[in-house]
Design an enzyme around this catalytic site. Structure first.
Site, short mmCIF file in Angstrom:
data_model
loop_
_atom_site.label_atom_id
_atom_site.label_comp_id
_atom_site.label_asym_id
_atom_site.label_seq_id
_atom_site.Cartn_x
_atom_site.Cartn_y
_atom_site.Cartn_z
N GLY A 140 0.86 -1.17 0.08
CA GLY A 140 0.02 0.16 -0.12
C GLY A 140 0.88 1.17 0.16
N TYR A 141 0.24 2.29 -0.19
CA TYR A 141 0.94 3.58 -0.21
C TYR A 141 0.54 4.48 0.86
CZ TYR A 141 2.31 1.71 -4.56
OH TYR A 141 3.11 0.73 -5.45
#
Length: 162
Positions: free
Chosen positions: A36-37
């Site tokens: 994820g970011y």
């Protein structure tokens, strides 16, 4: 400063399936990924990743041609999982990465799951932006210049919603 030079190609599903059915020693490994970011923009991304049983944080700069700066560090698995669950916006990227030796290079074939189910992308890291490569039979159209296929883009605009 570390620099990543990478080209991306769509994968031809039938040719990839045929390749996998052979007992080919060029298939080096397969690892489940979840990532994820924390931050994602044109100028930089901060990614958290769990690859198998290992955690990583990666900071990348802007893409210029086929290259960009990249800094990746191991972090404790529990920290990576907590950051994915608490700090990263959904949906997370879920995929199995297959590493394949081909023509003296290592290709990474990402078979996406979750919101990006049905997408398969092959990446190859190069030592020089002008390095010549021989495409495997399962490599299709090049998408290196198409930002839709960047993992950070797929987290914001999943393949299933195209």
């Amino acid at each position: 400063m570390a620099t990543e030079i990478e080209r991306k190609f769509l994968v031809k599903p039938e040719a990839w399936q045929q390749f996998q059915q052979r007992s080919d020693p060029t298939l080096l490994s397969s690892t489940r990924y979840r990532q994820g970011y924390i931050s994602s923009s044109v100028s930089k991304t901060v990614r958290i990743r769990v690859a198998g049983d290992r955690g990583f944080i990666t900071i990348k700069g802007p893409t210029v041609g086929y290259s960009r700066s990249e800094f990746e560090y191991s972090i404790p698995l529990a920290d990576a999982e907590a950051m994915l669950d608490q700090l990263c916006d959904p949906p997370l990227i879920e995929k199995t990465r297959h590493r394949v030796a081909w023509d003296n290079l290592v290709w990474e074939v990402d078979e996406f799951a979750g919101e990006n189910q049905g997408l398969m992308v092959a990446e190859v890291e190069l030592s020089d932006t002008n390095q010549a490569i021989t495409l495997p039979d399962w490599a299709g159209a090049e998408v290196s210049d198409d930002p839709r296929y960047f993992n950070a883009s797929l987290a914001k605009h999943p393949y299933s919603r195209w």
